[in-house]
Design a protein around this motif. Structure first.
Motif, PDB file in Angstrom:
ATOM      1  N   LEU A 312       0.828  -1.199   0.000  1.00 40.44           N
ATOM      2  CA  LEU A 312       0.000   0.000   0.000  1.00 40.44           C
ATOM      3  C   LEU A 312       0.867   1.255   0.000  1.00 40.44           C
ATOM      4  CD1 LEU A 312      -2.715   1.392   0.104  1.00 40.44           C
ATOM      5  CD2 LEU A 312      -2.765   1.025   2.587  1.00 40.44           C
ATOM      6  N   GLY A 313       1.955   1.239   0.770  1.00 37.30           N
ATOM      7  CA  GLY A 313       2.867   2.375   0.762  1.00 37.30           C
ATOM      8  C   GLY A 313       3.461   2.616  -0.610  1.00 37.30           C
ATOM      9  N   SER A 314       3.850   1.534  -1.289  1.00 39.64           N
ATOM     10  CA  SER A 314       4.396   1.650  -2.648  1.00 39.64           C
ATOM     11  C   SER A 314       3.349   2.202  -3.601  1.00 39.64           C
ATOM     12  CB  SER A 314       4.887   0.282  -3.126  1.00 39.64           C
ATOM     13  OG  SER A 314       5.397   0.361  -4.437  1.00 39.64           O
ATOM     14  N   LEU A 315       2.106   1.738  -3.459  1.00 37.59           N
ATOM     15  CA  LEU A 315       1.024   2.230  -4.308  1.00 37.59           C
ATOM     16  C   LEU A 315       0.809   3.729  -4.098  1.00 37.59           C
ATOM     17  CD1 LEU A 315      -1.430   1.904  -6.179  1.00 37.59           C
ATOM     18  CD2 LEU A 315      -2.753   1.174  -4.174  1.00 37.59           C
ATOM     19  N   LEU A 316       0.840   4.172  -2.853  1.00 42.43           N
ATOM     20  CA  LEU A 316       0.649   5.591  -2.573  1.00 42.43           C
ATOM     21  C   LEU A 316       1.769   6.433  -3.166  1.00 42.43           C
ATOM     22  CD1 LEU A 316      -0.575   5.413   1.134  1.00 42.43           C
ATOM     23  CD2 LEU A 316      -1.890   6.176  -0.843  1.00 42.43           C
ATOM     24  N   VAL A 353      -6.910   5.296  -5.637  1.00 46.37           N
ATOM     25  CA  VAL A 353      -5.976   4.476  -4.860  1.00 46.37           C
ATOM     26  C   VAL A 353      -6.709   3.308  -4.222  1.00 46.37           C
ATOM     27  CG1 VAL A 353      -4.428   4.441  -2.873  1.00 46.37           C
ATOM     28  CG2 VAL A 353      -4.383   6.385  -4.449  1.00 46.37           C
ATOM     29  N   LEU A 354      -7.906   3.550  -3.709  1.00 44.55           N
ATOM     30  CA  LEU A 354      -8.682   2.472  -3.097  1.00 44.55           C
ATOM     31  C   LEU A 354      -9.005   1.385  -4.120  1.00 44.55           C
ATOM     32  CD1 LEU A 354     -10.264   1.205  -0.776  1.00 44.55           C
ATOM     33  CD2 LEU A 354     -12.174   2.739  -1.323  1.00 44.55           C
ATOM     34  N   PHE A 368      -9.251  -0.030   2.615  1.00 41.90           N
ATOM     35  CA  PHE A 368      -9.010   0.970   3.643  1.00 41.90           C
ATOM     36  C   PHE A 368     -10.166   1.960   3.680  1.00 41.90           C
ATOM     37  CE2 PHE A 368      -6.655   2.632  -0.108  1.00 41.90           C
ATOM     38  CZ  PHE A 368      -7.290   3.870  -0.272  1.00 41.90           C
ATOM     39  N   SER A 369     -10.283   2.623   4.815  1.00 32.97           N
ATOM     40  CA  SER A 369     -11.236   3.714   4.984  1.00 32.97           C
ATOM     41  C   SER A 369     -10.452   5.014   5.014  1.00 32.97           C
ATOM     42  CB  SER A 369     -12.029   3.548   6.279  1.00 32.97           C
ATOM     43  OG  SER A 369     -12.763   2.335   6.263  1.00 32.97           O
TER      44      SER A 369
END
Length: 407
Positions: A312-316, A353-354, A368-369
């Motif tokens: 998720l960090g990489s995606l962000l 992103v979601l 994620f919320s």
């Protein structure tokens, strides 16, 4: 000294040769990606990414190494689905951009090599505290010709305001000022946790050993005496800025996700509040909390939870612009700050992103919320963060896996 210079020159030649061959490597990786789509085997592509990641890291090409390592991680999964293929194509595109930046390096290495240099003034700011206008004219002419942005104050009484508004990447202090000592100013700066890695150079006519020792004890990095050559000034500035960048990267980067640590991200938010009051907005904070993260750890193990956070960090990082910042604000809480972007733009990005997060989650579903809060005019930092958190909790209470915009 001659032997050291010779070794450094050889390494530089080898690094340049490696950079020149990167385009061919990417052509090969792209071809293997096409083969993988046809035959379903990721083994060859995984190997190419593995080799690229190792060698790029050896030569300090951190962005290229990071991208290649992520590609290798995706290829190592037994099942490479459509979402993974999209991620691999995105990695190849990012690699091409990073390689293009390396192919045309700036005269002064002021920013990480993986980032394209728009202008050095956008990245590197130098504040000079000096009471002699002629000396200031000499220093700033040299620095500005090299691409740095400079600001100047002539006495200690103006220092706090200039420091807070300019937010320098390096500080040049004269020892003797009309109303104080540069050494005293250095002590004040070093007492601030946010300035622990800020390079401080003393540039003075005072050649006394005791004064030099006092300057170093106060937290100075170098003690330079006037007159100073342009070459020595530029080399010292460049070296100190680069070293500070590396130190900040080590101190401010979360080891698992590659994002800013909570304290480093908090400082970015503080700066945004200051900038908004100068009319430089809009700024929007987007908070993210992974849904049912405890269940992921309990049912699949903490290693799986760690991989989910890292992914998720990489995606962000891939999803935001270079001017935006992303941080890890808790165990399973992440956030990003969008500059020059309002709530509408930020909401759309958070939803994208979601969707990408859901798509890339293969073995273990991850959602994620999220809460989105645009900084209001004159709003305090605490109020801003609270509105973003409240919007995030509203997403939780509404069923999770959604984005809510704060009023």
């Amino acid at each position: 000294m001659g032997a050291v210079a010779s070794v450094e020159e050889k390494i530089r030649v080898l690094r340049d040769r490696f950079v020149q061959g990167l385009a061919v490597r990417i052509v090969t990786i792209d071809a293997e990606l096409g083969e993988m789509a046809a035959n379903g085997s990721a083994a060859a592509l995984e190997r190419h990414f593995h080799t690229l990641a190792g060698t790029a890291g050896t030569y300090g090409l951190d962005r290229i190494a990071e991208l290649a390592a992520h590609g290798e991680e995706i290829c190592s999964d037994p099942i490479v689905d459509a979402g993974a293929m999209r991620s691999l194509h995105a990695i190849v595109a990012d690699l091409r951009a990073a390689i293009a930046a390396e192919a045309t390096p700036p005269a002064l290495k002021l920013v990480p090599p993986e980032e394209p240099v728009e202008t050095a003034a956008e990245a590197m700011r130098i504040l000079c505290v000096e009471d002699d206008p002629d000396q200031v004219a000499y220093i700033t002419a040299i620095l500005e010709e090299a691409g740095y942005e400079t600001a100047w104050t002539s006495d200690a009484g103006q220092f706090d305001g200039a420091f807070a508004s300019f937010r320098p990447d390096l500080l040049i202090l004269d020892v003797g000022l009309p109303d104080a000592s540069g050494i005293d100013l250095a002590r004040v700066v070093r007492n601030s946790p946010g300035s622990a890695t800020l390079p401080i150079l003393f540039l003075t006519r005072d050649r006394g050993l005791d004064t030099q020792l006092d300057g170093l004890r106060a937290g100075g990095d170098d003690y330079l005496t006037k007159p100073i050559s342009a070459a020595l000034l530029l080399t010292t500035v460049e070296t100190r800025i680069e070293r500070a960048r590396l130190m900040r990267s080590l101190i401010e980067t979360d080891g698992l996700t590659g994002l800013l640590t909570q304290s480093a991200f908090e400082r970015q938010l503080e700066n945004a509040v200051i900038e908004e009051r100068r009319g430089e907005g809009p700024f929007t904070l987007v908070t993210i909390d992974v849904d049912d993260f405890k269940s992921i750890n309990d049912n699949h193990g903490h290693a799986t939870g760690d991989r989910a956070l890292a992914a998720l960090g990489s995606l962000l990082r891939r999803s935001v612009r270079r001017t935006d910042v992303v941080g890890r604000c808790g165990g399973d809480e992440l956030a990003f700050l969008l500059r020059r972007a309002g709530a509408g733009t930020s909401e759309r990005l958070a939803n994208e992103v979601l969707r990408d997060c859901i798509t890339m989650s293969r073995k273990v579903p991850v959602t994620f919320s999220s809460g989105v809060a645009e900084l209001h005019s004159g709003e305090s930092l605490e109020s801003w963060k609270q509105r973003a958190d409240e919007a995030m909790y509203a997403s939780k209470h509404a069923g999770r896996a959604r984005v809510t915009v704060a009023p």
